[in-house]
Write a protein that holds these residues in place. Sequence first.
Motif, PDB file in Angstrom:
ATOM      1  N   TYR A  11       0.840  -1.164  -0.017  1.00 16.84           N
ATOM      2  CA  TYR A  11      -0.036  -0.005   0.136  1.00 16.84           C
ATOM      3  C   TYR A  11       0.754   1.294   0.123  1.00 16.84           C
ATOM      4  CZ  TYR A  11      -4.207  -2.514   1.137  1.00 16.84           C
ATOM      5  OH  TYR A  11      -5.451  -3.183   0.975  1.00 16.84           O
ATOM      6  N   GLN A  12       0.405   2.200  -0.594  1.00 13.72           N
ATOM      7  CA  GLN A  12       0.942   3.630  -0.585  1.00 13.72           C
ATOM      8  C   GLN A  12      -0.300   4.484   0.162  1.00 13.72           C
ATOM      9  OE1 GLN A  12       1.384   4.400  -4.841  1.00 13.72           O
ATOM     10  NE2 GLN A  12       3.172   5.346  -4.513  1.00 13.72           N
ATOM     11  N   TRP A  13       0.104   5.356   1.257  1.00 14.94           N
ATOM     12  CA  TRP A  13      -0.470   5.998   2.145  1.00 14.94           C
ATOM     13  C   TRP A  13      -0.194   7.594   1.784  1.00 14.94           C
ATOM     14  CZ3 TRP A  13      -3.559   4.904   6.565  1.00 14.94           C
ATOM     15  CH2 TRP A  13      -3.755   3.559   6.882  1.00 14.94           C
ATOM     16  N   PHE A  14      -1.408   8.087   1.636  1.00 17.13           N
ATOM     17  CA  PHE A  14      -1.548   9.681   1.631  1.00 17.13           C
ATOM     18  C   PHE A  14      -2.280  10.336   2.420  1.00 17.13           C
ATOM     19  CE2 PHE A  14      -1.412   7.242  -2.349  1.00 17.13           C
ATOM     20  CZ  PHE A  14      -0.492   7.599  -3.297  1.00 17.13           C
ATOM     21  N   SER A  15      -1.793  11.472   3.019  1.00 18.00           N
ATOM     22  CA  SER A  15      -2.852  12.373   3.957  1.00 18.00           C
ATOM     23  C   SER A  15      -3.366  13.498   3.231  1.00 18.00           C
ATOM     24  CB  SER A  15      -2.049  12.872   5.002  1.00 18.00           C
ATOM     25  OG  SER A  15      -0.867  13.576   4.395  1.00 18.00           O
ATOM     26  N   ILE A  16      -4.648  13.786   3.543  1.00 11.98           N
ATOM     27  CA  ILE A  16      -5.434  14.612   2.816  1.00 11.98           C
ATOM     28  C   ILE A  16      -5.238  16.047   3.446  1.00 11.98           C
ATOM     29  CG2 ILE A  16      -7.800  15.378   1.915  1.00 11.98           C
ATOM     30  CD1 ILE A  16      -8.384  12.402   1.850  1.00 11.98           C
ATOM     31  N   ILE A  17      -4.550  16.993   2.826  1.00 13.89           N
ATOM     32  CA  ILE A  17      -4.356  18.273   3.248  1.00 13.89           C
ATOM     33  C   ILE A  17      -5.300  19.496   3.053  1.00 13.89           C
ATOM     34  CG2 ILE A  17      -2.135  17.634   3.594  1.00 13.89           C
ATOM     35  CD1 ILE A  17      -1.047  18.879   1.183  1.00 13.89           C
ATOM     36  N   THR A  18      -6.361  19.091   2.121  1.00 18.05           N
ATOM     37  CA  THR A  18      -7.151  20.509   1.951  1.00 18.05           C
ATOM     38  C   THR A  18      -8.418  19.647   1.209  1.00 18.05           C
ATOM     39  OG1 THR A  18      -7.454  22.371   0.695  1.00 18.05           O
ATOM     40  CG2 THR A  18      -6.639  20.597  -0.621  1.00 18.05           C
TER      41      THR A  18
ATOM     42  N   THR B  73      -3.698   0.367  -3.137  1.00 23.97           N
ATOM     43  CA  THR B  73      -2.660  -0.633  -3.910  1.00 23.97           C
ATOM     44  C   THR B  73      -3.297  -1.206  -4.978  1.00 23.97           C
ATOM     45  OG1 THR B  73      -2.076  -3.218  -3.409  1.00 23.97           O
ATOM     46  CG2 THR B  73      -4.236  -2.505  -2.566  1.00 23.97           C
ATOM     47  N   GLY B  74      -2.250  -1.151  -6.011  1.00 23.55           N
ATOM     48  CA  GLY B  74      -2.840  -1.098  -7.456  1.00 23.55           C
ATOM     49  C   GLY B  74      -2.241  -2.113  -8.364  1.00 23.55           C
ATOM     50  N   ASP B  75      -2.534  -2.222  -9.652  1.00 24.33           N
ATOM     51  CA  ASP B  75      -2.030  -3.390 -10.498  1.00 24.33           C
ATOM     52  C   ASP B  75      -2.527  -4.618 -10.112  1.00 24.33           C
ATOM     53  OD1 ASP B  75      -0.685  -1.238 -12.050  1.00 24.33           O
ATOM     54  OD2 ASP B  75       1.299  -1.267 -10.749  1.00 24.33           O
ATOM     55  N   HIS B  76      -3.599  -4.790  -9.724  1.00 28.70           N
ATOM     56  CA  HIS B  76      -4.194  -6.115  -9.195  1.00 28.70           C
ATOM     57  C   HIS B  76      -5.149  -6.790 -10.436  1.00 28.70           C
ATOM     58  CE1 HIS B  76      -2.538  -6.248  -5.234  1.00 28.70           C
ATOM     59  NE2 HIS B  76      -3.009  -4.700  -5.018  1.00 28.70           N
ATOM     60  N   ASN B  77      -5.251  -8.002 -10.230  1.00 27.58           N
ATOM     61  CA  ASN B  77      -6.404  -8.911 -10.982  1.00 27.58           C
ATOM     62  C   ASN B  77      -7.656  -9.199  -9.815  1.00 27.58           C
ATOM     63  OD1 ASN B  77      -4.870  -9.440 -13.402  1.00 27.58           O
ATOM     64  ND2 ASN B  77      -3.641 -10.592 -11.990  1.00 27.58           N
ATOM     65  N   TRP B  78      -8.521  -9.267 -10.536  1.00 21.29           N
ATOM     66  CA  TRP B  78      -9.958  -9.669  -9.788  1.00 21.29           C
ATOM     67  C   TRP B  78      -9.612 -10.861  -8.807  1.00 21.29           C
ATOM     68  CZ3 TRP B  78     -13.834  -6.923  -8.968  1.00 21.29           C
ATOM     69  CH2 TRP B  78     -14.215  -5.612 -10.211  1.00 21.29           C
ATOM     70  N   ALA B  79      -8.824 -11.786  -9.581  1.00 18.67           N
ATOM     71  CA  ALA B  79      -8.608 -13.049  -8.373  1.00 18.67           C
ATOM     72  C   ALA B  79      -7.631 -12.407  -7.373  1.00 18.67           C
ATOM     73  CB  ALA B  79      -7.792 -13.918  -9.191  1.00 18.67           C
ATOM     74  N   ASP B  80      -6.867 -11.529  -7.207  1.00 15.08           N
ATOM     75  CA  ASP B  80      -6.223 -11.176  -5.993  1.00 15.08           C
ATOM     76  C   ASP B  80      -7.051 -10.997  -4.790  1.00 15.08           C
ATOM     77  OD1 ASP B  80      -3.839 -11.448  -7.759  1.00 15.08           O
ATOM     78  OD2 ASP B  80      -3.763  -8.902  -8.072  1.00 15.08           O
ATOM     79  N   PHE B  81      -8.282 -10.464  -5.211  1.00 16.80           N
ATOM     80  CA  PHE B  81      -9.011 -10.058  -3.924  1.00 16.80           C
ATOM     81  C   PHE B  81      -9.741 -11.399  -3.291  1.00 16.80           C
ATOM     82  CE2 PHE B  81      -8.633  -6.323  -6.647  1.00 16.80           C
ATOM     83  CZ  PHE B  81      -8.055  -5.353  -5.863  1.00 16.80           C
ATOM     84  N   ASP B  82      -9.606 -12.526  -3.953  1.00 13.19           N
ATOM     85  CA  ASP B  82     -10.070 -13.687  -3.496  1.00 13.19           C
ATOM     86  C   ASP B  82      -9.273 -14.779  -2.953  1.00 13.19           C
ATOM     87  OD1 ASP B  82     -12.618 -13.112  -4.254  1.00 13.19           O
ATOM     88  OD2 ASP B  82     -12.280 -13.733  -6.382  1.00 13.19           O
ATOM     89  N   ALA B  83      -7.844 -14.214  -3.004  1.00 15.29           N
ATOM     90  CA  ALA B  83      -6.603 -15.242  -2.780  1.00 15.29           C
ATOM     91  C   ALA B  83      -6.812 -15.431  -1.200  1.00 15.29           C
ATOM     92  CB  ALA B  83      -5.344 -14.564  -3.141  1.00 15.29           C
ATOM     93  N   THR B  84      -6.508 -16.557  -1.000  1.00 13.10           N
ATOM     94  CA  THR B  84      -6.203 -16.594   0.632  1.00 13.10           C
ATOM     95  C   THR B  84      -4.727 -17.149   0.919  1.00 13.10           C
ATOM     96  OG1 THR B  84      -6.778 -19.258   0.358  1.00 13.10           O
ATOM     97  CG2 THR B  84      -8.457 -17.634   0.898  1.00 13.10           C
ATOM     98  N   ASN B  85      -4.248 -16.777   2.221  1.00 11.88           N
ATOM     99  CA  ASN B  85      -2.802 -17.160   2.586  1.00 11.88           C
ATOM    100  C   ASN B  85      -2.910 -17.853   3.964  1.00 11.88           C
ATOM    101  OD1 ASN B  85      -1.370 -15.289   0.103  1.00 11.88           O
ATOM    102  ND2 ASN B  85      -3.028 -14.128   1.141  1.00 11.88           N
ATOM    103  N   ASP B  86      -1.830 -18.354   4.143  1.00  6.67           N
ATOM    104  CA  ASP B  86      -1.829 -19.287   5.485  1.00  6.67           C
ATOM    105  C   ASP B  86      -1.592 -18.098   6.645  1.00  6.67           C
ATOM    106  OD1 ASP B  86       0.858 -18.339   5.244  1.00  6.67           O
ATOM    107  OD2 ASP B  86       1.676 -20.528   5.191  1.00  6.67           O
ATOM    108  N   TRP B  87      -1.398 -16.944   6.426  1.00  8.98           N
ATOM    109  CA  TRP B  87      -0.897 -15.972   7.342  1.00  8.98           C
ATOM    110  C   TRP B  87      -2.354 -14.923   7.754  1.00  8.98           C
ATOM    111  CZ3 TRP B  87      -1.931 -11.696   4.674  1.00  8.98           C
ATOM    112  CH2 TRP B  87      -1.533 -11.700   3.211  1.00  8.98           C
TER     113      TRP B  87
END
Length: 206
Positions: A44-51, A62-76
């Motif tokens: 992730y990139q984080w930005f603060s809104i200043i105005t 967080t960018g450059d993803h496929n649809w499948a990325d949001f359904d992926a599972t991990n052991d952690w």
Amino acid sequence: DQQENDGLAQVVLIAAKDGQAKALEKAITDYHHYMADKKGAFRYQWFSIITGPDTGKYVARTGDHNWADFDATNDWDEEAAAKFASDVQPYIEDVDSRLTRTDDELGIWPDSMDGYQYFLITDWYIKTGNAGAFNEGLKKIDGILKEASWPNYYAFVRSVSGGKGNQITLVSPRKSYADMAPKEPSFIDAMNKALGEEEAGKFLVE
């Protein structure tokens, strides 16, 4: 290396609890350090809104993803979720998450993002039934700005899931406050030259 993907980004608008902004910043920094070695974890990139009306809130992207990325599972997953809930969530008041895709056919974008640390953001909410006309208007404006060699970079980002309905966001990157100063030709000068002053005014109002 850039790999082809569905071009999706997750964009999260985050409000800290009153008086907890600095604590949230430290907590999320520590959490990202904890996640750094997790295979498959989003970056992730984080930005603060200043105005503007959301001043003081944060945007995490967080960018450059496929649809499948949001359904992926991990052991952690469970351990990370529990750590976020205990270490970060107590400082968060509200979260609004959406999935977006940048319109690749429209806009002028720099070849490199080196040095760009500010982003001017404008959200539009298109009236129901007017998406076609709005999109045609954007294409016309985009063509005029490119023909005029407009000196600012910009992109149009569309919400594809979550957020508010019929939402499109104009994003314009800048390197400094000085970079935000008006440049020539101005937007209205480019429109007037292409359409004539009267037609340009009518087009922008309609």
